[in-house]
Design an enzyme around this catalytic site. Structure first.
Site, PDB file in Angstrom:
ATOM      1  N   CYS A 173       0.834  -1.203   0.000  1.00 55.18           N
ATOM      2  CA  CYS A 173       0.000   0.000   0.000  1.00 55.18           C
ATOM      3  C   CYS A 173       0.868   1.252   0.000  1.00 55.18           C
ATOM      4  O   CYS A 173       0.350   2.371   0.004  1.00 55.18           O
ATOM      5  CB  CYS A 173      -0.939   0.004   1.208  1.00 55.18           C
ATOM      6  SG  CYS A 173      -0.094  -0.058   2.791  1.00 55.18           S
TER       7      CYS A 173
ATOM      8  N   GLU B 107      -1.905   0.976  -4.992  1.00 54.25           N
ATOM      9  CA  GLU B 107      -1.226  -0.193  -4.423  1.00 54.25           C
ATOM     10  C   GLU B 107      -0.475  -0.871  -5.555  1.00 54.25           C
ATOM     11  O   GLU B 107      -0.922  -0.867  -6.710  1.00 54.25           O
ATOM     12  CB  GLU B 107      -2.229  -1.150  -3.776  1.00 54.25           C
ATOM     13  CG  GLU B 107      -3.026  -0.492  -2.669  1.00 54.25           C
ATOM     14  CD  GLU B 107      -3.264  -1.387  -1.459  1.00 54.25           C
ATOM     15  OE1 GLU B 107      -2.833  -2.556  -1.472  1.00 54.25           O
ATOM     16  OE2 GLU B 107      -3.891  -0.891  -0.498  1.00 54.25           O
TER      17      GLU B 107
END
Length: 562
Positions: free
Chosen positions: A514, A554
């Site tokens: 992330c 991400e």
């Protein structure tokens, strides 16, 4: 304050005593002088990455840091702020006809403006909601050593990529939650691909110079571009010095400075630092119903609060037994004006089941998420991916990339899932492998992972509670038949863990992140600094758009042993 700069340090105040000998009268009152002392920021945090982005901008414009350095100490020790000509008011001013030159990875515009005090110097300006090619009017309101924060007042000339007609959210341009609603979705995906490229340029330069990094793949789209978030956390603040709330405070999300560029938003949500939000266009339908319910409840109960608070709104998914009444199966959840638990129903035609969605507000309540036919339970306040629509795409991609090349029929296949959480990737990747070992530092998450595997009929998963830094001490599967999934928190993996991973020497690694900046740092360290890292090849790198309309991306990096 811009979310880009939430990690930026504030000044540390130090006291300097003025000697009485400095005055002929010998009785000058002592003054406290403030001294700016910067705190070291993690290079992969937004504040750290901003330093790389500023350096790029300076290089492109033939400037040095010395050319844009601000005299912060003079502002901190300005005792005449009410004077219109004070140093503070010279710095904090309106600047017209400012061209936005580039975007940061946090979705803010960057510009170069004249220094108001030193004629031969410039300033770097951060302009939220500014796009490259925009010509704008801005207001400088906060000064840092290398840049200033500003509000976007007007867009005098629009960028070729600006599409204000695409905006759906009435709060956009004022609230801090989204940055890209005025861009086509294709342009958003392109920008996120460029964010990944820049992350590896900043944090893995040796991989690029040695041509060890493949071309970044195009960003994988989210099936939903709005109404996808399965968790939001609106909040309210207690007014300063107030012991009892006499009026209901705004309940919603933070305002991003004091922008005025969208004139239609000037009165929407109020003018406090927290905006009063009655709808979130990024949240799922049931969460917006829950938001309406909780706002109505707050209207009646706000006087009972003694301090500010955050309200959790988490989507809960229930597989319905169609032979029973729906309301009997809902459990606890946000209730409407009649006291009934609010819900909506959804048909999963692919798996032939009917689902009910409710909104949970209790942090400790156990909720369910439904992903690609699997059910996952966890406590509502714990981490779980917040875009359910893209999860089947991501889990399939991970599963396919875990396959060990040139495997012969009958050869065993194993999987280690580091940072496994409540078992999302372990369970979804369990088909086609003989054994999955999941490791997680949270004992509660491990307990849920075990229950989730059992509830989904997955019998080849084993879960271990322990620090990922000592993960491989308890792994007994043969390394040449084992793939490893890495899905760490934003800070990434530490050097000890990366060395242990290299020592274990698995056949394949899939790193999900992330924070693409910490991922880039970790991948370069693994390949260039660990003993066996040089035996790995980066097969692919690409982003997944978990959060459309925002700057977040991400990334998944796949490595195989050569």
């Amino acid at each position: 304050m811009s979310s880009t700069n939430k990690d930026i340090t504030e000044p540390k105040i130090e006291t300097t005593k003025r000697s009485s000998n400095d005055s002929p009268l010998g009785k000058i009152k002592k003054q406290k002088l403030k001294k700016y002392k910067a705190k070291k920021a993690d290079p992969t945090s937004p504040a750290g990455v901003l330093q790389f982005e500023i350096a790029d901008l300076l290089k492109d414009n033939n400037l040095t840091k010395e050319c844009v350095t601000n005299d912060v100490s003079a502002i901190l020790n300005d005792f005449n702020k009410e004077d219109q000509n004070s140093i503070t008011n010279q710095y904090h001013r309106i600047v017209k006809d400012v061209e936005i030159l580039t975007l940061t990875s946090s979705g803010d515009g960057l510009a170069i403006i004249e220094n108001p005090v030193k004629n031969d110097q410039k300033q770097i300006a951060i302009v939220p909601f500014g796009l490259p090619g925009d010509v704008t009017n801005i207001r400088v309101f906060k000064t840092h050593p290398l840049f200033v924060e500003t509000d976007l007042l007007d867009v005098v000339k629009k960028s070729p990529i600006r599409r204000d007609d695409l905006i759906k959210d009435k709060y956009f341009g004022k609230v801090s939650g989204s940055q890209f609603e005025f861009l086509t979705y294709e342009k958003q995906l392109e920008i996120k691909q460029n964010t990944i490229n820049n992350a590896y340029k900043y944090f893995a330069p040796r991989l690029i110079s040695e041509k060890l990094l493949p071309t970044t793949g195009s960003t994988i789209t989210s099936p939903l571009q709005y109404y996808y978030r399965t968790k939001i956390t609106p909040h309210f603040d207690m007014p300063r010095r107030a012991k009892v709330l006499e009026e209901r405070p705004p309940l919603g999300f933070g305002q991003k400075g004091r922008p005025t560029w969208r004139k239609e938003t000037l009165e929407v949500g109020g003018h406090a630092s927290t905006l009063d939000i009655d709808e979130c266009t990024l949240a799922t339908d049931i969460l917006n119903i829950g938001l309406t319910n909780e706002r109505a409840r707050f209207e009646k109960e706000f006087k009972n609060y003694k301090k500010g608070a955050t309200i959790l709104l988490r989507e809960n998914t229930i597989i319905l037994d169609e032979s029973k009444d729906v309301k009997e199966q809902l459990g606890e959840g946000s209730r409407d004006a009649n006291g009934d638990v609010s819900y909506i129903t959804v048909d999963d035609k692919e798996n032939g089941v009917k689902l009910a969605k409710t909104c949970v507000t209790n942090q400790r309540q156990i909720v369910s998420e439904y992903v690609d036919g699997y059910t996952f339970k966890f406590t509502a306040g714990e981490f779980f991916q917040n875009n359910n629509s893209i999860l089947p795409i991501v889990t399939k991609y991970v599963r396919e990339n875990l396959q060990i090349p040139n495997s012969k029929e009958g050869e065993p296949k194993y999987l280690v899932d580091a940072y496994c959480g409540s078992g999302l990737f372990s369970v979804c990747s369990s088909k086609g492998v003989d054994k999955v070992t999941g490791v997680e530092i949270s004992a509660d998450s491990v307990a849920f992972a075990k229950k989730n595997a059992e509830a989904n009929g997955v019998k080849n998963c084993d879960f271990i509670a322990g620090k990922a830094e000592k993960l491989f001490e308890s792994i007994s599967t043969p390394n040449d038949r084992t793939s490893v999934i890495l899905d760490p928190p934003r800070k990434g993996c530490d050097e000890i863990f990366m060395k242990q991973l290299a020592e274990y020497f698995p056949a394949r690694i899939v790193y999900i992140s992330c924070n693409v900046h910490s991922q880039a740092r970790d991948i370069e360290y693994f390949i260039k600094e660990t003993e066996k890292g040089s035996h790995y090849k980066i097969e692919s790198l690409r982003g997944f758009d978990f959060f459309p309309q925002t700057h977040h991306v991400e990334s998944v990096c796949v490595l195989s042993r050569v």
